[in-house]
Design an enzyme around this catalytic site. Structure first.
Site, PDB file in Angstrom:
ATOM      1  N   GLU A 113       9.350 -33.159  65.782  1.00  0.00           N
ATOM      2  CA  GLU A 113       9.231 -34.550  65.331  1.00  0.00           C
ATOM      3  C   GLU A 113       8.566 -34.568  63.964  1.00  0.00           C
ATOM      4  O   GLU A 113       8.096 -33.530  63.480  1.00  0.00           O
ATOM      5  CB  GLU A 113       8.426 -35.372  66.350  1.00  0.00           C
ATOM      6  CG  GLU A 113       9.173 -35.581  67.655  1.00  0.00           C
ATOM      7  CD  GLU A 113       8.420 -36.450  68.645  1.00  0.00           C
ATOM      8  OE1 GLU A 113       7.567 -37.243  68.234  1.00  0.00           O
ATOM      9  OE2 GLU A 113       8.691 -36.311  69.841  1.00  0.00           O
ATOM     10  N   HIS A 235       5.832 -47.417  64.309  1.00  0.00           N
ATOM     11  CA  HIS A 235       6.898 -46.422  64.515  1.00  0.00           C
ATOM     12  C   HIS A 235       8.075 -46.854  63.657  1.00  0.00           C
ATOM     13  O   HIS A 235       8.444 -48.028  63.659  1.00  0.00           O
ATOM     14  CB  HIS A 235       7.289 -46.365  65.991  1.00  0.00           C
ATOM     15  CG  HIS A 235       8.066 -45.134  66.337  1.00  0.00           C
ATOM     16  ND1 HIS A 235       9.334 -44.907  65.860  1.00  0.00           N
ATOM     17  CD2 HIS A 235       7.751 -44.060  67.090  1.00  0.00           C
ATOM     18  CE1 HIS A 235       9.769 -43.734  66.313  1.00  0.00           C
ATOM     19  NE2 HIS A 235       8.819 -43.197  67.067  1.00  0.00           N
ATOM     20  N   ARG A 281       5.019 -40.257  59.969  1.00  0.00           N
ATOM     21  CA  ARG A 281       5.475 -41.595  60.353  1.00  0.00           C
ATOM     22  C   ARG A 281       5.097 -42.710  59.384  1.00  0.00           C
ATOM     23  O   ARG A 281       5.858 -43.633  59.150  1.00  0.00           O
ATOM     24  CB  ARG A 281       4.833 -41.925  61.685  1.00  0.00           C
ATOM     25  CG  ARG A 281       5.804 -42.264  62.697  1.00  0.00           C
ATOM     26  CD  ARG A 281       5.127 -42.325  63.993  1.00  0.00           C
ATOM     27  NE  ARG A 281       5.771 -41.382  64.870  1.00  0.00           N
ATOM     28  CZ  ARG A 281       5.465 -41.265  66.138  1.00  0.00           C
ATOM     29  NH1 ARG A 281       4.504 -41.998  66.648  1.00  0.00           N
ATOM     30  NH2 ARG A 281       6.104 -40.412  66.885  1.00  0.00           N
ATOM     31  N   HIS A 342       3.073 -49.516  67.080  1.00  0.00           N
ATOM     32  CA  HIS A 342       3.314 -48.489  68.102  1.00  0.00           C
ATOM     33  C   HIS A 342       2.038 -47.900  68.684  1.00  0.00           C
ATOM     34  O   HIS A 342       1.931 -47.731  69.892  1.00  0.00           O
ATOM     35  CB  HIS A 342       4.151 -47.386  67.444  1.00  0.00           C
ATOM     36  CG  HIS A 342       4.557 -46.271  68.340  1.00  0.00           C
ATOM     37  ND1 HIS A 342       5.331 -46.464  69.454  1.00  0.00           N
ATOM     38  CD2 HIS A 342       4.309 -44.933  68.286  1.00  0.00           C
ATOM     39  CE1 HIS A 342       5.554 -45.291  70.045  1.00  0.00           C
ATOM     40  NE2 HIS A 342       4.921 -44.358  69.363  1.00  0.00           N
ATOM     41  N   ARG A 377      -1.745 -40.748  63.287  1.00  0.00           N
ATOM     42  CA  ARG A 377      -1.525 -39.789  64.382  1.00  0.00           C
ATOM     43  C   ARG A 377      -0.255 -38.982  64.165  1.00  0.00           C
ATOM     44  O   ARG A 377       0.811 -39.526  63.840  1.00  0.00           O
ATOM     45  CB  ARG A 377      -1.398 -40.554  65.702  1.00  0.00           C
ATOM     46  CG  ARG A 377      -1.070 -39.661  66.883  1.00  0.00           C
ATOM     47  CD  ARG A 377      -0.925 -40.486  68.129  1.00  0.00           C
ATOM     48  NE  ARG A 377       0.217 -41.353  68.041  1.00  0.00           N
ATOM     49  CZ  ARG A 377       1.343 -41.198  68.718  1.00  0.00           C
ATOM     50  NH1 ARG A 377       1.483 -40.182  69.557  1.00  0.00           N
ATOM     51  NH2 ARG A 377       2.331 -42.059  68.604  1.00  0.00           N
TER      52      ARG A 377
END
Ligand code: FAD
Ligand code: SIN
Length: 529
Positions: A113, A235, A281, A342, A377
C-alpha cells in the site's frame, strides 16, 4: 446497584478485544459496545495488517517507512515497539484461527500500500477486518471472565474526587446508557478506552456510524491530555456514488497496480510525487483535491481494467461485488472515487503501555495517541497498533490492578435532574448536519486561518446550544453522539489553529511549508491545564 468488574473496556474492535482477551487471565472483564458488538471501524478494514513477515523485509525498513509517513512527529520508541512486536501479535492472531491469504507453498500473500517500500501487508481478501473481528470475538466468547454489554453507550467517565494524584482524580468507570433508556454505573479498577475514531465529525467519511469520537470527548472532559487532533487522515479513494454510503476502495487496489485518472483518462499522480499513485496518503488525497478544484470535476477514477476480471474477482471479491451492485463493473470501467475522512491520527495521549494522564484510565487503538502515527499514519499500521497496544496495556494494567485494593467507593447514581423528553429533536439533526458540513468545508484537506476562525465561531455557538439541550432533555444516544462530535470538532479546530505550518495531514495555505523550528512537536491540549 452498579455493575462491578476488574477491567472495564469501552469498545469491541481490534484494540478492545485484544485487551479483553489478555486481561481475562487477570480478572473479570466487561466489554461495552455502543451498538451490536461487532460494529466499529475494525470490521470495515479492507487492506490488511502491516507486519514484517517476509525474509526480504526488515524491521528497519518498516520503521523508516512509518517515520517518513509521520513527517517528523512520530515517537521513535512507539514506532520501534509496534514494528518489532507486530509479527508476534500477528502470529497469535493466526493461532486464534484468523485466516489470511497464502500462496500455494503456505507463505503469506503480502500486498503493498501507499508509503510502504516493500510488500508487507497480510490480508484476508479485501475483508481483513471482518476476519480479525471474527477471530477475536470467537476467542473472547470462550473466556468465562469476559461479559459483553452490546447496545450500551458510555456517556461520561466517573472520577473519584477524593483520590487524586498530581491533582488528577482517579477514574472509577462510566455512566452508560442502556438500550432501554436506563443509565447505569459500570465500575472497575481499570477502565480502558477503545472507542475507535471520529470520522463522523466530517460530512464524508469511510467510517461507520459509531465513529463519533466518544472516547476522546469523554477523556478530554475528564481532564486527560489529548494531542495532534489536527492530523485527521483523509483516505484518497472512497466510492463516489449517490447511494453508496461511505464505501472504501482499498489502497491495496493501487498496491496491485491501479491507476488514478482524470475524467479524460489522463494520469496525474506523477506530477505530485515520485511514488505516483502509491505516494503516502496525505499526498494522494491532496493531489486529488487539487485536481478536483482545478478541473471542477466531482470525482477522479481508479482504473483497474488492465488487471483482468479473473484477478479482480479473486483478489477483491467484496469491492468487486459492491461496485457491481452500484452498476460499476470494475473489470471494464474505472471506479469513480473521492477522498473522505478516514482515520484519527491524534487522540488521548498515552505512554508505551496505554496509560493516559488520568489515573486508572488507559487508551488503546484509534482513540489513543501513542506517538506511532505522528502527522500521518502509514497504511495498515492501525490494526497492528490495536494488536500491539491492546496487548501491552494488559501488562501495565494487570500490575496496577494487583496493587489496588478493591474499591469501596459508591459514586452516586446518574442524576437526571429535571430533564424531560425532548420536544425538539430537529435541534439534534440540524446541529449534527451543520457540524459535519462546516468541518468538511472549513477544516478539511486544505485549511486557512480564516476558515478555521469561521469554524471556531460557529462551533462555539453550536456547543453552547448543545450544552443547553443536553441538560434540559433526557439523554439519548443521538444527543450523546452530537455532544461528542461537537467536542471533537472543537479539538480538531483548536489543534489546527495552533499549528502555524503545514505538516503531514495538516495543510494550510497560510503556512504552506513545514517549519522544523516551530513545528516538530505534538499539539497537546488538556482542559485541566
Ligand atoms: P473500532 O474497531 O472502531 O471499535 C470501536 C468500538 O468502540 C466499537 O465497538 C464501538 O461500538 C465502541 N464504542 C464507541 N463509542 C462507544 C461508547 N460511547 N460506548 C461504548 N462503546 C463505544 N487499518 C488497517 O490497519 N488496515 C486496513 O486495511 C484498514 N482499513 C480500513 C478500512 C475502513 C473502511 C476503515 C473505516 C478503517 C480502516 N482501517 C484500517 C483503520 C482501522 O480499521 C481502525 O483504525 C481500527 O480498526 C480501529 O480499531 P479500534 O479497536 O481502535 O476501534
Ligand atoms: C485501505 O484498505 O486502503 C485502508 C488501509 C488503512 O486504512 O490502513
Amino acid at each position: 446497584m452498579p455493575h462491578r468488574f476488574d477491567f472495564l473496556v469501552l469498545g469491541g474492535g481490534v484494540a478492545g478485544l485484544s485487551f479483553a482477551l489478555q486481561a481475562a487471565r487477570h480478572g473479570t472483564v466487561a466489554v461495552l459496545t455502543k451498538r451490536a458488538r461487532g460494529e466499529g471501524n475494525t470490521v470495515h478494514a479492507q487492506g490488511g495488517i502491516a507486519s514484517v513477515l517476509a525474509p526480504s523485509d526488515s524491521f528497519d525498513a518498516h520503521i523508516e517507512d512509518t517515520l517518513v509517513a509521520g513527517a517528523g512527529l512520530c515517537h521513535r520508541d512507539a514506532v520501534e515497539v509496534t514494528v518489532r512486536e507486530g509479527p508476534d501479535r500477528v502470529k497469535e492472531l493466526v493461532a486464534l484461527g484468523a485466516e489470511f491469504n497464502r500462496h500455494t507453498g503456505g507463505e503469506f500473500d503480502l500486498t503493498r500500500e501507499g508509503g510502504h517500500s516493500a510488500r508487507r501487508i497480510i490480508h484476508s481478501g479485501d475483508i481483513t477486518g471482518r476476519e480479525v473481528e471474527r477471530a477475536l470475538l470467537a476467542a473472547c466468547d470462550e473466556q468465562p471472565n469476559i461479559t459483553f454489554f452490546p447496545h450500551t453507550a458510555a456517556i461520561d467517565l466517573i472520577l473519584d474526587p477524593r483520590s487524586s494524584s498530581h491533582g488528577r482524580s482517579r477514574c472509577l468507570g462510566v455512566y452508560a446508557l442502556l438500550e432501554s433508556g436506563v443509565i447505569e454505573r459500570f465500575l472497575a479498577r481499570v477502565t480502558v478506552l477503545a472507542t475507535g475514531g471520529a470520522g463522523k465529525v466530517y460530512l464524508y467519511t469511510t467510517n461507520p456510524d459509531v465513529a463519533t469520537g466518544d472516547g476522546v470527548a469523554m477523556a478530554y472532559r475528564a481532564g486527560a491530555q489529548v494531542a495532534n487532533m489536527e492530523f485527521y487522515q483523509f483516505h484518497p479513494t472512497c466510492l463516489y456514488h449517490p447511494e453508496a454510503k461511505s464505501f472504501l476502495i482499498s489502497e491495496a487496489l493501487r498496491g496491485e497496480g491501479g491507476k488514478l485518472r482524470l475524467k479524460g483518462g489522463q494520469t496525474f499522480m506523477e506530477r505530485y510525487h515520485a511514488m505516483g499513485a502509491l505516494a503516502p496518503r496525505d499526498v494522494v488525497a491532496r493531489a486529488i483535491d487539487a485536481e478536483l478544484k482545478r478541473t471542477g470535476d466531482e470525482c477522479v477514477y481508479l482504473d483497474m481494467t488492465h488487471l483482468g476480471r479473473a484477478f479482480l474477482t479473486e483478489r477483491f471479491p467484496n469491492i468487486y461485488a459492491t461496485c457491481k451492485a452500484f452498476n460499476i463493473d470494475m473489470a471494464s470501467q474505472p471506479i469513480p472515487v473521492v477522498p473522505a475522512a478516514h482515520y484519527q491520527c491524534g487522540g488521548v495521549v498515552t505512554d508505551l503501555t496505554g496509560r493516559t494522564s488520568v489515573p486508572g484510565l488507559y487508551a488503546v487503538g484509534e482513540v489513543a495517541s501513542t506517538g506511532l502515527h505522528g502527522a500521518n499514519r502509514l497504511a495498515s499500521n492501525s490494526l497492528l497498533e490495536g494488536l500491539v497496544f491492546g496487548h501491552r496495556a494488559v501488562r501495565a494494567a494487570s500490575e496496577e490492578l494487583a496493587s489496588l485494593p478493591h474499591p469501596k467507593e459508591e459514586p452516586p447514581p446518574w442524576d437526571a435532574g429535571s430533564a424531560v423528553d425532548s420536544d425538539e429533536s430537529v435541534v439534534v439533526s440540524h446541529n449534527w448536519d451543520e457540524i459535519r458540513r462546516l468541518m468538511w468545508n472549513y477544516v478539511g484537506i486544505v485549511r486557512t486561518d480564516k476558515r478555521l476562525m469561521r469554524a471556531r465561531r460557529r462551533l462555539e455557538l453550536l456547543r453552547e446550544e448543545i450544552r443547553d439541550y443536553y441538560w434540559r432533555f433526557k439523554v439519548t444516544r443521538d444527543v450523546i453522539e452530537l455532544r461528542n462530535i461537537a467536542e471533537v470538532a472543537h479539538l480538531i479546530v483548536d489543534c489546527a489553529s495552533r499549528r502555524k505550518e503545514s505538516r503531514g495531514l495538516h495543510f494550510t495555505l497560510d503556512y504552506p511549508h513545514s517549519d522544523d523550528h516551530l513545528g516538530q512537536r505534538d499539539t497537546v491540549l488538556s482542559r485541566g491545564l
